[in-house]
Design a protein around this motif. Structure first.
Motif, PDB file in Angstrom:
ATOM      1  N   UNK A   1      41.908 -62.580  93.059  1.00 15.51           N
ATOM      2  CA  UNK A   1      41.008 -62.618  92.117  1.00 15.51           C
ATOM      3  C   UNK A   1      40.685 -61.155  91.712  1.00 15.51           C
ATOM      4  N   UNK A   2      40.301 -60.799  90.460  1.00 18.57           N
ATOM      5  CA  UNK A   2      40.015 -59.406  90.105  1.00 18.57           C
ATOM      6  C   UNK A   2      38.834 -58.804  90.966  1.00 18.57           C
ATOM      7  N   UNK A   3      37.926 -59.739  91.187  1.00 21.97           N
ATOM      8  CA  UNK A   3      36.775 -59.177  92.039  1.00 21.97           C
ATOM      9  C   UNK A   3      37.180 -58.245  93.374  1.00 21.97           C
ATOM     10  N   UNK A   4      38.488 -59.072  94.117  1.00 21.76           N
ATOM     11  CA  UNK A   4      39.022 -58.213  95.311  1.00 21.76           C
ATOM     12  C   UNK A   4      39.845 -57.136  94.871  1.00 21.76           C
ATOM     13  N   UNK A   5      40.461 -56.961  93.992  1.00 22.43           N
ATOM     14  CA  UNK A   5      41.090 -55.791  93.577  1.00 22.43           C
ATOM     15  C   UNK A   5      40.106 -54.762  93.084  1.00 22.43           C
ATOM     16  N   UNK A   6      39.097 -55.037  92.815  1.00 25.98           N
ATOM     17  CA  UNK A   6      37.889 -53.906  92.430  1.00 25.98           C
ATOM     18  C   UNK A   6      37.311 -53.602  93.784  1.00 25.98           C
ATOM     19  N   UNK A   7      37.345 -54.434  94.724  1.00 26.83           N
ATOM     20  CA  UNK A   7      36.655 -54.022  96.036  1.00 26.83           C
ATOM     21  C   UNK A   7      37.790 -53.236  96.668  1.00 26.83           C
ATOM     22  N   UNK A   8      39.007 -53.102  96.337  1.00 24.67           N
ATOM     23  CA  UNK A   8      40.163 -52.214  97.037  1.00 24.67           C
ATOM     24  C   UNK A   8      39.754 -50.922  96.719  1.00 24.67           C
ATOM     25  N   UNK A   9      39.366 -50.651  95.521  1.00 27.43           N
ATOM     26  CA  UNK A   9      39.140 -49.218  94.986  1.00 27.43           C
ATOM     27  C   UNK A   9      38.023 -48.760  95.487  1.00 27.43           C
ATOM     28  N   UNK A  10      36.923 -49.427  95.885  1.00 27.59           N
ATOM     29  CA  UNK A  10      35.691 -49.245  96.758  1.00 27.59           C
ATOM     30  C   UNK A  10      36.037 -49.111  98.308  1.00 27.59           C
ATOM     31  N   UNK A  11      36.981 -49.664  98.668  1.00 31.41           N
ATOM     32  CA  UNK A  11      37.339 -49.429 100.010  1.00 31.41           C
ATOM     33  C   UNK A  11      38.100 -48.103 100.119  1.00 31.41           C
ATOM     34  N   UNK A  12      38.974 -47.724  99.254  1.00 30.97           N
ATOM     35  CA  UNK A  12      39.698 -46.507  99.073  1.00 30.97           C
ATOM     36  C   UNK A  12      38.495 -45.201  99.332  1.00 30.97           C
ATOM     37  N   UNK A  13      37.759 -45.409  98.380  1.00 31.49           N
ATOM     38  CA  UNK A  13      36.575 -44.396  98.320  1.00 31.49           C
ATOM     39  C   UNK A  13      35.936 -44.196  99.449  1.00 31.49           C
ATOM     40  N   UNK A  14      35.628 -45.439 100.275  1.00 32.43           N
ATOM     41  CA  UNK A  14      34.910 -45.505 101.778  1.00 32.43           C
ATOM     42  C   UNK A  14      35.613 -44.864 102.592  1.00 32.43           C
ATOM     43  N   UNK A  15      37.171 -45.057 102.713  1.00 33.78           N
ATOM     44  CA  UNK A  15      38.011 -44.381 103.684  1.00 33.78           C
ATOM     45  C   UNK A  15      38.078 -42.907 103.404  1.00 33.78           C
ATOM     46  N   UNK A  16      37.796 -42.574 102.145  1.00 39.24           N
ATOM     47  CA  UNK A  16      37.844 -41.149 101.913  1.00 39.24           C
ATOM     48  C   UNK A  16      36.687 -40.336 102.585  1.00 39.24           C
ATOM     49  N   UNK A  17      35.520 -41.155 102.363  1.00 39.19           N
ATOM     50  CA  UNK A  17      34.144 -40.508 102.784  1.00 39.19           C
ATOM     51  C   UNK A  17      34.293 -40.818 104.333  1.00 39.19           C
ATOM     52  N   UNK A  18      34.714 -41.727 104.956  1.00 41.61           N
ATOM     53  CA  UNK A  18      34.741 -41.735 106.361  1.00 41.61           C
ATOM     54  C   UNK A  18      35.618 -40.519 106.883  1.00 41.61           C
ATOM     55  N   UNK A  19      36.738 -40.239 106.246  1.00 45.35           N
ATOM     56  CA  UNK A  19      37.505 -39.313 106.823  1.00 45.35           C
ATOM     57  C   UNK A  19      36.818 -37.960 106.767  1.00 45.35           C
ATOM     58  N   UNK A  20      36.147 -37.672 105.782  1.00 43.46           N
ATOM     59  CA  UNK A  20      35.421 -36.293 105.729  1.00 43.46           C
ATOM     60  C   UNK A  20      34.416 -36.454 106.764  1.00 43.46           C
ATOM     61  N   UNK A  21      33.798 -37.279 107.044  1.00 37.04           N
ATOM     62  CA  UNK A  21      32.556 -37.426 108.172  1.00 37.04           C
ATOM     63  C   UNK A  21      33.416 -37.519 109.287  1.00 37.04           C
ATOM     64  N   UNK A  22      34.524 -38.064 109.675  1.00 40.84           N
ATOM     65  CA  UNK A  22      35.205 -37.550 110.833  1.00 40.84           C
ATOM     66  C   UNK A  22      35.522 -36.368 111.228  1.00 40.84           C
ATOM     67  N   UNK A  23      35.943 -35.549 110.351  1.00 36.19           N
ATOM     68  CA  UNK A  23      36.091 -34.083 110.357  1.00 36.19           C
ATOM     69  C   UNK A  23      34.862 -33.276 110.540  1.00 36.19           C
ATOM     70  N   UNK A  24      33.637 -33.915 109.867  1.00 30.76           N
ATOM     71  CA  UNK A  24      32.342 -33.373 110.466  1.00 30.76           C
ATOM     72  C   UNK A  24      31.980 -33.581 111.995  1.00 30.76           C
TER      73      UNK A  24
END
Length: 434
Positions: free
Chosen positions: A355-378
């Motif tokens: 469903x389209x809603x899950x495809x939109x969730x994938x974009x949110x997941x990518x942003x969250x992965x990016x944020x967590x990676x920066x937090x991991x560096x910290x």
């Protein structure tokens, strides 16, 4: 006498270290690098096979009469090639590249070929780097590749500005293979930092797909630009895993035992945490896509699976002892396996009817992965780029400053850095700043 007695002991210790390293290497396969990563979707991976074919087309002197087209052809319209610059036009400052206007996908693409084994200048670009030689935007970059990208940007920024102004709803994509992928990654970084010069208001309009990239940016830059740069690695490819100085590889080209001994001592004596804390150590840039199409100790190929993540730990740190380490670097194999993987993804998603809603969730997941990676560096307390450690990717011929010589006020405030990279939207989610 005492020295003579120590020699057998040292030999035994070295043999034990080598035996441990060989055992670890025999058990370590490329699939282990991405075991914990998530699966890529067809929507995010869809451009990869097309861009691989476009990179292959750069090798052609006449696209109207192609000589090395892959099965099915390049699937591009030669009339939409704005211009192509060969080695004669660049005078050795950059590999051959072309600018293509992709009207079907609403994209302006700058594609760069890979290393030319017959061109000494290409080797000079790859070898033009020393440990901590080139600082950039709070991190370190490969000096030779950055110089090459700066030359291309100065040559083409006006053309790109005009094309993007004419096609205001088109995106800007940089892509390349091997040497060209490192140049493409730096072109994307330069484009982000010069958005106004190109007439671009949002960084989401800029992207890069680096096929089989070299290790060319420090860890903080690799993670910071993960929303723009995407690196594609096929199974056992050696180049994204080669942390040894490329100059050393050339020196030891005819001495394989020398390379193995060097890697053995580095892997045995230096922990990964120490490597991660060296701000000068270089990595493959951006978000990583790993195409896995062979099982450990298996014969033949399996249906390819694409894993993706923005990793900090285990970012292709170990070279895989494999007879496919060099063949997996070839752009023609990357194109073939990427197309197979995309076809399988589309087939599975059509069966499951996501469903389209899950495809939109994938974009949110990518942003969250990016944020967590920066937090991991910290969390790792990766120091500011001004801090210098004795360990590094390349040979260090310069003097090394100690931590007591550094200005304590130069340490990075990671909370402020994260706030500069991200902002909160109306729903409270973190999104990259424009």
């Amino acid at each position: 006498m005492s020295l003579a007695c120590c020699c057998p002991v040292l030999e035994c210790v070295y043999c034990l270290a080598c035996a441990r390293w060989v055992w670890y290497r025999c058990l370590h396969t490329a699939g282990h690098d991405s075991d914990t990563w998530g699966l890529a979707t067809a929507a995010e991976f869809q451009p990869v096979p097309h861009l691989c074919r476009l990179i292959l087309s750069v090798y052609e002197d006449d696209l109207d009469h192609p000589q090395w087209a892959p099965p099915g052809g390049y699937k591009i319209n030669p009339r939409y090639v704005h211009h192509r610059k060969s080695y004669g036009h660049t005078n050795g400052h950059a590999p051959t590249y072309l600018i293509y206007i992709d009207h079907d996908n609403k994209d302006v693409i700058l594609a760069i070929r890979g290393l030319n084994l017959a061109r000494e200048r290409d080797y000079a670009v790859m070898l033009d780097n020393k440990l901590g030689e080139r600082e950039w935007d709070g991190g370190y970059v490969h000096s030779g590749l950055m110089k090459c990208a700066e030359w291309v940007f100065e040559e083409e920024w006006e053309t790109l500005r005009d094309l993007l102004g004419t096609h205001s709803d088109y995106s800007l994509t940089f892509t390349g293979h091997s040497l060209g992928s490192g140049v493409a990654a730096f072109l994307a970084i330069l484009a982000v930092q010069n958005k106004g010069k190109l007439g671009i208001s949002h960084r989401e309009r800029i992207r890069c797909f680096a096929m089989a990239p070299p290790r060319c940016v420090s860890l903080n830059l690799a993670v910071r630009y993960a929303d723009v740069i995407n690196s594609v690695v096929l199974q056992d490819d050696f180049l994204p895993r080669t942390a040894t100085s490329l100059e050393d590889l050339v020196k030891f080209l005819f001495c394989l035992p020398c390379i193995l001994c060097l890697r053995c001592m580095i892997d045995t004596c230096i922990s990964e945490n120490i490597m991660l804390r060296d701000p000068r150590r270089l990595y493959a840039p951006g978000r990583l896509y790993h195409i896995v199409e062979r099982k450990p100790f298996g014969c033949g190929r399996i249906p390819p699976v694409v894993k993706t993540a923005v990793p900090v730990d285990g970012r292709f740190e170990r070279i895989v002892l494999s007879c496919n380490a060099t063949s997996d670097h070839a752009i023609i194999w990357i194109e073939r396996e990427a197309q197979r993987a995309l076809d399988l993804m589309i087939e599975k998603e059509n069966v499951r009817e996501i469903p389209p809603s899950q495809r939109m969730d994938r974009k949110t997941t990518q942003i969250e992965e990016h944020r967590l990676a920066i937090q991991r560096i910290s969390d790792l307390s990766v120091p500011d780029s001004n801090t210098v450690y004795k360990y590094g990717t390349f040979d260090d011929n310069n003097s090394v400053s100690t931590s007591s010589e550094q200005n304590p006020s130069s340490s990075t405030n990671w909370d402020n850095w994260i706030s500069r990279v991200f902002e909160s939207d109306e729903s409270g989610q973190f999104v990259p700043r424009n």
